[in-house]
Scaffold this motif. Structure first.
Motif, PDB file in Angstrom:
ATOM      1  N   THR A  79      -0.906  -5.556   1.373  1.00  0.00           N
ATOM      2  CA  THR A  79      -0.664  -4.951   0.057  1.00  0.00           C
ATOM      3  C   THR A  79       0.094  -3.643   0.289  1.00  0.00           C
ATOM      4  OG1 THR A  79      -2.756  -3.793   0.107  1.00  0.00           O
ATOM      5  CG2 THR A  79      -2.731  -5.933  -1.014  1.00  0.00           C
ATOM      6  N   VAL A  80       0.694  -3.160  -0.783  1.00  0.00           N
ATOM      7  CA  VAL A  80       1.530  -1.965  -0.658  1.00  0.00           C
ATOM      8  C   VAL A  80       0.858  -0.800  -1.372  1.00  0.00           C
ATOM      9  CG1 VAL A  80       3.777  -0.969  -1.203  1.00  0.00           C
ATOM     10  CG2 VAL A  80       3.611  -3.358  -0.524  1.00  0.00           C
ATOM     11  N   GLU A  81       0.663   0.269  -0.618  1.00  0.00           N
ATOM     12  CA  GLU A  81       0.044   1.454  -1.221  1.00  0.00           C
ATOM     13  C   GLU A  81       1.146   2.459  -1.542  1.00  0.00           C
ATOM     14  OE1 GLU A  81      -3.529   4.250   0.225  1.00  0.00           O
ATOM     15  OE2 GLU A  81      -1.601   4.673   1.124  1.00  0.00           O
ATOM     16  N   ILE A  82       1.083   3.033  -2.715  1.00  0.00           N
ATOM     17  CA  ILE A  82       2.058   4.094  -3.026  1.00  0.00           C
ATOM     18  C   ILE A  82       1.327   5.399  -3.309  1.00  0.00           C
ATOM     19  CG2 ILE A  82       3.745   2.460  -4.001  1.00  0.00           C
ATOM     20  CD1 ILE A  82       3.044   3.858  -6.765  1.00  0.00           C
ATOM     21  N   ASN A  83       1.971   6.495  -2.878  1.00  0.00           N
ATOM     22  CA  ASN A  83       1.504   7.830  -3.265  1.00  0.00           C
ATOM     23  C   ASN A  83       2.518   8.344  -4.278  1.00  0.00           C
ATOM     24  OD1 ASN A  83      -0.497   7.664  -1.322  1.00  0.00           O
ATOM     25  ND2 ASN A  83       0.827   8.559   0.244  1.00  0.00           N
ATOM     26  N   PHE A  84       2.015   8.853  -5.360  1.00  0.00           N
ATOM     27  CA  PHE A  84       2.938   9.364  -6.368  1.00  0.00           C
ATOM     28  C   PHE A  84       2.361  10.634  -6.988  1.00  0.00           C
ATOM     29  CE2 PHE A  84       0.709   8.102 -10.286  1.00  0.00           C
ATOM     30  CZ  PHE A  84      -0.213   7.184  -9.789  1.00  0.00           C
ATOM     31  N   HIS A  85       3.226  11.324  -7.709  1.00  0.00           N
ATOM     32  CA  HIS A  85       2.746  12.542  -8.378  1.00  0.00           C
ATOM     33  C   HIS A  85       3.107  12.500  -9.862  1.00  0.00           C
ATOM     34  CE1 HIS A  85       6.876  13.826  -7.221  1.00  0.00           C
ATOM     35  NE2 HIS A  85       6.846  14.357  -8.422  1.00  0.00           N
ATOM     36  N   ILE A  86       2.277  13.189 -10.619  1.00  0.00           N
ATOM     37  CA  ILE A  86       2.496  13.313 -12.071  1.00  0.00           C
ATOM     38  C   ILE A  86       2.745  14.795 -12.352  1.00  0.00           C
ATOM     39  CG2 ILE A  86       1.392  13.067 -14.357  1.00  0.00           C
ATOM     40  CD1 ILE A  86       1.926  10.351 -13.114  1.00  0.00           C
ATOM     41  N   PHE A  87       3.762  15.081 -13.167  1.00  0.00           N
ATOM     42  CA  PHE A  87       4.090  16.470 -13.503  1.00  0.00           C
ATOM     43  C   PHE A  87       2.931  17.112 -14.261  1.00  0.00           C
ATOM     44  CE2 PHE A  87       8.663  14.719 -14.028  1.00  0.00           C
ATOM     45  CZ  PHE A  87       8.790  14.603 -12.663  1.00  0.00           C
ATOM     46  N   ASP A  88       2.769  18.413 -14.006  1.00  0.00           N
ATOM     47  CA  ASP A  88       1.634  19.105 -14.638  1.00  0.00           C
ATOM     48  C   ASP A  88       1.690  19.057 -16.169  1.00  0.00           C
ATOM     49  OD1 ASP A  88       3.810  20.719 -14.774  1.00  0.00           O
ATOM     50  OD2 ASP A  88       2.797  22.562 -14.145  1.00  0.00           O
ATOM     51  N   THR A  89       2.917  18.947 -16.707  1.00  0.00           N
ATOM     52  CA  THR A  89       3.058  18.937 -18.168  1.00  0.00           C
ATOM     53  C   THR A  89       2.521  17.633 -18.786  1.00  0.00           C
ATOM     54  OG1 THR A  89       5.325  18.311 -17.678  1.00  0.00           O
ATOM     55  CG2 THR A  89       4.979  20.539 -18.495  1.00  0.00           C
ATOM     56  N   TYR A  90       2.359  16.604 -17.934  1.00  0.00           N
ATOM     57  CA  TYR A  90       1.888  15.319 -18.456  1.00  0.00           C
ATOM     58  C   TYR A  90       0.504  14.954 -17.935  1.00  0.00           C
ATOM     59  CZ  TYR A  90       6.634  14.635 -20.161  1.00  0.00           C
ATOM     60  OH  TYR A  90       7.815  14.771 -20.826  1.00  0.00           O
ATOM     61  N   ILE A  91      -0.161  15.921 -17.317  1.00  0.00           N
ATOM     62  CA  ILE A  91      -1.425  15.587 -16.655  1.00  0.00           C
ATOM     63  C   ILE A  91      -2.474  15.094 -17.660  1.00  0.00           C
ATOM     64  CG2 ILE A  91      -2.275  17.992 -16.681  1.00  0.00           C
ATOM     65  CD1 ILE A  91      -2.821  15.342 -13.920  1.00  0.00           C
ATOM     66  N   GLU A  92      -2.388  15.569 -18.904  1.00  0.00           N
ATOM     67  CA  GLU A  92      -3.389  15.129 -19.894  1.00  0.00           C
ATOM     68  C   GLU A  92      -3.207  13.657 -20.291  1.00  0.00           C
ATOM     69  OE1 GLU A  92      -0.012  16.578 -22.425  1.00  0.00           O
ATOM     70  OE2 GLU A  92      -0.939  17.148 -20.524  1.00  0.00           O
TER      71      GLU A  92
END
Lengths: 351, 250, 260
Positions: A79-92
């Motif tokens: 399986t494929v694992e991804i690491n990603f980030h979410i911008f602080d402005t959209y964290i909610e």
């Protein structure tokens, strides 16, 4: 020139300061634009395949980029694992029960995109947590339980609908022609119209071939969005079952003593059977026609229906071709190599 | 006060010996004039003695200190107290007369205030008889003016050791007269002068010591009197051709 | 024959070692320049004025024209392949990473490299170098180092201006021919411009500046006696600067693509 030499120190100073200031300005603007100074919240997810995934790939919610993919790893279990980030402005937006979906363009043009569907819960998922994808049961279950807020008009789906609408229009018109033909075949069999039944049925067969081709093409475009559907196909299936049940119809046709006349004299049994089949086809075709009009304006999950319709019509075509070749079955039913549909997402390929 | 001693100096250029095994002494506080036929290496010897040209072999001793082994501050001190008047003026072309005069002062006397600095420049230019604008570039000056400025630049730091390589060559008589007087005045100071003059009168008036060279080799060295009365035929021939001319054309 | 080849080889190795020694001497003197360089500071200022400020007009015009051409061509062609947004990486690759430093270097070679070699050659012929030595001024510290620093700084600054005009100025020219929305253009330029592009560009301009200045100074000092040697050495300085800049560019690009 004299001015420049006299004020050389000032001019050179200005020359240096302006250059440095422009670089600083561009660096600051780059930083703001590329979010160097903003906090990003990191998460992980997993997919069945890395196809369509790439580092830096934007993660979108309703067309807005809310983050991007940082890293992709192939794990021991393939399986494929991804690491990603979410911008602080959209964290909610990163609420409990959120799901990721890898959307791949079905016709191979336009690339792929990572869609984020926020959960309906109110609490925010803490950083470094795992967010399931629709590739696996966990994500599918969340959607099935309606815990995920999936927007009704997703961009990708709309795009696909737009792409297939010309194809569907072609299917629609083919079906209308088929409908008319079947009505006229019906009338002929009833004795309202003149001309041999064989010719009419051959025309039916041609129309069915056209329909089959049109539907096959439509399948290619529609495959991604089309999943479990039922209902409308039931009539077609029943009809097809009747058509393919060659024990009744074809056995009689094969009777060496038989002819259309003798068949029609056979206590009207075979005639009635044939009549009812043709009537069923006409009725089903009308339904299918109405359905095609319907899917031009809506975006339901119609994959299974169209696939079912296509298969049924292929079978129907075989029988009709048998009828058309000869009531006495001169050519028999030709063998057809099943054309595979592209009813498989790129994401389902195995390594 | 400087005492210069050259030991086994050899300079080779294009596989030809320009100077060969020269060993000589320039006594302190005296004027030593280098004489010899044209192209014998007089200018080169002066530049070697001033450490402007690196030599292939030999050493230069300044007050018994080897110039080749001197550290940066020692060398800078030597430069501060020595100067060179070039045959072709060698003013810095991209700098004005004022800047040409100012550079040695700023380098060696960085603490000097602006007024003293400017006064010193004007005083020296006045001394050599330069009257034109101090903001002109060398290209705008006449040959004589360039020589004046070159001499003024060489003397501005009041050096104790002065090298002069034909300072009056190609200078018109009116300018030469004034400059000659200035050079003769230098003779009366304690400065060590190492010179190459083409003027017989100047040689006679200035020379305390004489060095005779021919084809890059030392022929004879000694007091002016001893050299002038030398019985060496080469020296005699050179002395006769140089000093016994009927007229002093420069 | 073999003897000739051997002599040729030895002479070239000697020249290379001499050149390297010359380079290290300039570097050594450069370190000391900041501490005691008050005499040479004016020379440095003038060098930046001549090499940097006076070349700014040429550089900015070339940058604007080049940027505008790339945008106009790209906007016309790339959308046909559905790759309209590729114009921004292309613009940055050409302006920032490749042609910016290289074109600035070519202009500086043509303008200042030749000037430096000629000027120093004239200084040698006119015995001005000897006059500096006699005064106690080290020609390397006074003549070479300010030119070395001046050319290197000027090339770096000109490259920054080239980028500025190439990426930003060219946009305004493009508006007359092929209007693009300003907000979209600048947002995408800033999004596609990465720190490694700027670092690569700066390193290139610094290396090219060092090459051009050292080579020009070296060939200037190689003049010995005659004024006829000056143009010969100037031509050699130009040729060698071009070759070394191209080689250095290839080397830096190789390192860049190895790292990123």
């Amino acid at each position: 020139m004299k001015f420049q030499i006299r004020f050389a120190d000032q001019i050179v100073g200005l020359f240096i300061i302006l250059a440095v200031m422009s670089v600083v300005f561009i660096l600051i603007m780059m930083g703001i634009n590329q979010r160097w100074f903003a906090k990003d919240y990191k998460y992980t997810s997993s997919f069945k395949t890395g196809n369509g995934l790439s580092v830096g790939m934007p993660i979108k919610l309703k067309g807005f980029q809310i983050g991007s993919v940082d890293k992709i790893n192939l794990l021991e279990d393939n399986t494929v694992e991804i690491n990603f980030h979410i911008f602080d402005t959209y964290i909610e937006k990163v609420r409990k029960n959120s799901v990721l979906e890898l959307s791949v363009s079905p016709i191979g043009i336009g690339g792929s995109g990572m869609l984020f569907y926020p959960g309906k819960a109110t609490d925010i998922i803490p950083e470094l947590s795992f967010i399931p994808s629709t590739d696996f049961e966990e994500g599918k279950e969340l959607i099935a339980k309606e815990l995920v807020n999936i927007p009704p008009g997703d961009d990708t789906i709309l795009n696909i609908i737009n792409d297939i609408s010309p194809l569907l229009r072609s299917v629609d018109s083919t079906l209308e022609s088929l409908d008319e033909l079947l009505i006229s075949a019906n009338a002929t069999i009833e004795g309202d119209m003149e001309g041999p039944v064989g010719d009419i049925i051959e025309e039916v067969a041609v129309m069915v071939t056209m329909l089959n081709n049109a539907l096959s093409t439509a399948m290619i475009a529609a495959n991604e969005i089309l999943t479990n559907t039922s209902g409308i196909t039931s009539n077609l299936e029943i009809t097809t079952a009747g058509l393919t049940d060659t024990k009744g119809l074809v056995t009689h046709l094969l009777d060496p003593k038989g002819s259309i006349a003798t068949l029609l004299d056979d206590d009207d049994e075979l005639y009635k059977e044939l009549f009812s089949i043709v009537a069923e086809i006409a009725k089903t075709t009308e339904e299918l026609s109405a359905f095609v009009k319907y899917i031009n304006n809506t975006q339901p999950q119609i994959s299974e229906l169209l696939e079912g319709s296509r298969e049924a019509l292929v079978k129907g075509k075989d029988v009709l071709e048998g009828l058309s070749n000869n009531p006495l079955l001169r050519g028999g039913i030709t063998g057809v190599t099943e054309q595979p549909t592209t009813f498989m997402s790129y994401g389902e390929e195995e390594f | 006060m400087y005492d210069i001693y050259l030991k086994d100096i050899t300079l080779i250029k294009n596989e030809r010996k320009i100077l060969a095994d020269i060993e000589t002494h320039f006594p302190e506080g005296k004027t030593t004039v280098v004489i010899g036929p044209s192209g014998c290496g007089k200018s080169t010897l002066l530049k070697v003695a001033a450490a402007l040209i690196p030599v292939d072999h030999g050493n230069i001793f300044v007050n018994d200190k080897n110039l080749r082994k001197m550290n940066t501050s020692g060398l800078l001190d030597f430069r501060k107290n020595s100067s060179f008047v070039f045959q072709d003026a060698a003013l810095w072309a991209n700098q004005s007369v004022y800047q040409n005069m100012s550079l040695p002062l700023r380098l060696h006397f960085p603490e000097m205030d602006k007024d003293t600095h400017d006064n010193k420049i004007m005083e020296m230019l006045d001394l050599v008889g330069y009257t034109d604008s101090i903001h002109l570039r060398p290209a705008a000056l006449s040959n004589g003016e360039r020589k004046m400025v070159s001499l003024a630049r060489a003397l501005i730091t009041s050096p104790g050791l002065i090298y002069m390589d034909n300072p009056l060559v190609l200078v018109d008589p009116s300018v030469a007269k004034k400059m000659r007087k200035l050079i003769l005045d230098l003779h009366n100071t304690e400065a060590t002068i190492i010179a190459n003059f083409s003027s017989p009168e100047l040689i006679k008036q200035m020379a305390d010591y004489m060095i005779v060279i021919k084809d890059g080799k030392l022929v004879e060295a000694g007091t002016a009197e001893s050299v002038q009365n030398s019985t060496n035929p080469v020296t005699s021939a050179i002395i006769n051709s140089l000093l016994n001319q009927n007229q002093d054309y420069i | 024959m073999l003897g000739k080849l051997g002599r040729w080889m030895i002479n070239h190795i000697k020249a290379l070692l001499y050149g390297l020694g010359f380079f290290f001497q300039i570097m050594k003197a450069t370190i000391g320049f900041a501490r005691k360089g008050q005499v040479g500071k004016r020379v440095l200022t003038m060098q930046i004025l001549f090499t940097g400020v006076q070349a700014l007009t040429n550089i900015s015009l070339i940058a604007i024209a080049l940027g505008a051409v790339i945008i106009i061509q790209g906007v016309g062609i790339l959308p046909q392949f559905g790759q309209g947004d590729l114009i921004y990486p292309i613009l940055i690759t050409i302006i920032t990473r490749e042609l910016g430093p290289m074109l600035c270097a070519f202009i500086i070679i043509a303008r200042s490299g030749t000037a430096i070699a000629t000027e120093i050659g004239s200084n040698v012929v006119n015995h001005e170098i000897e006059a500096y030595i006699a005064t106690g001024i080290d020609p390397i510290s006074y003549l070479a180092v300010p030119r070395f620093i001046g050319v290197t700084i000027s090339l770096l600054l000109l490259n920054l201006y080239f980028n500025f005009f190439g990426l930003i100025g060219s946009y305004f020219i493009t508006q007359f021919i092929h209007p693009i929305q300003a907000a979209e253009y600048f947002r995408k330029i800033l999004f596609n411009l990465h720190p490694e592009d700027i670092v690569s560009s700066i390193i290139k301009s610094l290396v090219f500046g060092i090459i051009i200045s050292v080579v020009s100074i070296y060939y200037g000092f190689k003049v010995e006696q005659s004024s006829t040697e000056i143009p010969q050495m100037t031509i050699k300085a130009v040729g060698m600067s071009f070759v070394l800049c191209m080689l250095a560019d290839a080397f830096i690009v190789l390192i860049y693509y190895t790292l990123y």
